[in-house]
Write an enzyme that holds these catalytic residues in place. Structure first.
Site, short mmCIF file in Angstrom:
data_model
loop_
_atom_site.label_atom_id
_atom_site.label_comp_id
_atom_site.label_asym_id
_atom_site.label_seq_id
_atom_site.Cartn_x
_atom_site.Cartn_y
_atom_site.Cartn_z
N ARG A 91 0.82 -1.22 0.00
CA ARG A 91 0.00 0.00 0.00
C ARG A 91 0.85 1.27 0.00
NH1 ARG A 91 -3.81 -1.03 5.00
NH2 ARG A 91 -4.30 1.17 4.65
N MET A 92 2.14 1.15 0.30
CA MET A 92 3.01 2.33 0.25
C MET A 92 3.29 2.75 -1.19
SD MET A 92 3.57 3.10 3.42
CE MET A 92 4.92 4.26 3.36
#
Length: 253
Positions: free
Chosen positions: A15-16
């Site tokens: 998700r980064m």
């Protein structure tokens, strides 16, 4: 008392949306992982085990380059992502022949706002009690996505239920698990050996250790911490929010 710590830093952190391993993203002057290491400074640790997995070589190289000598760093590898319980079991393998800890702290590597005072308070409360484990908890306005703390009648922790596995009544609870614990060392390994993958993620949840300990007749305590300190960083927005909090703290100091 002899204390060791296990920091979980094996996850991919997709998700980064970054090529950088998740624990190495910076907040202020340090990576998230180094902030967690520094939060342990006042506990007088024997050993810190960093559990690596995704892009392990990069994380290991970073830790070796930036960790202060007092941390006595060891590494363990979680070869496949089978959950937090599996990650802690991997961490224990590094401690088997290197430490005789009576207390083991477990922390995620993505809580850069955690303070030394809170970790010291957790360990002190744990070691002054007769608890098999002590969970760092927060009471928050929006607990969506977090594991909920289910208490016994006397106020101890009965179990932790993950959000996706919670009943409607359990979803109404606002007290959440932060993923930070202190365990009595001799009980942690045997409890981990009894967890299963019978859950919606088919993973080994470290949270299941709490119910295993209470069902075996042990007590599990809780220490309350501010939400700001214990919030994990899972995406760019949360990283930016953590940066703002750290900037404010630095400015106030």
């Amino acid at each position: 008392m002899s204390v060791s710590a296990i920091i979980l830093a094996a996850g991919e952190g997709s998700r980064m949306k970054s090529d950088l391993p998740k624990p190495l993203h910076r907040v202020g002057d340090h990576s998230m992982l180094m902030h967690v290491v520094h939060a342990l400074e006042t506990v007088q640790l024997d050993t810190v085990v960093v559990v690596v997995g995704h892009r392990a070589e990069e994380v290991t190289t970073h830790v070796r380059a930036h960790t202060p000598p007092w941390a006595n760093i060891l590494f363990a590898t979680q070869h496949q992502q089978h959950g937090t319980g599996d990650a802690v079991a991997a961490g224990l393998t590094a401690l088997d022949n290197n430490a005789l800890a009576t207390t083991i702290i477990v922390l995620p590597g993505d809580t850069p706002l955690l303070t030394r005072e809170t970790i010291t308070r957790l360990v002190t409360e744990h070691e002054q009690s007769d608890h098999a484990a002590t969970v760092l908890v927060s009471d928050i306005a929006d607990p969506t996505g977090y594991g909920r703390i289910v208490r016994t009648a006397n106020g101890n922790v009965a179990r932790i239920v993950e959000h996706r596995d919670a009943s409607e009544a359990e979803l109404q609870l606002s007290e959440i698990n932060t993923g930070i614990y202190a365990f009595r060392a001799e009980l942690l390994g045997p409890a981990l050996s009894n967890i299963s993958t019978n859950n919606s993620q088919a993973e080994y949840y470290l949270t299941d250790v709490v119910a295993i300990l209470t069902n075996a007749g042990h007590s599990v305590g809780a220490v309350l911490a501010p939400e700001e300190e214990t919030a994990g960083v899972n995406d760019r927005d949360q990283l930016a929010a953590a940066e703002l909090v750290l900037h404010r703290r630095t400015h106030l100091d």
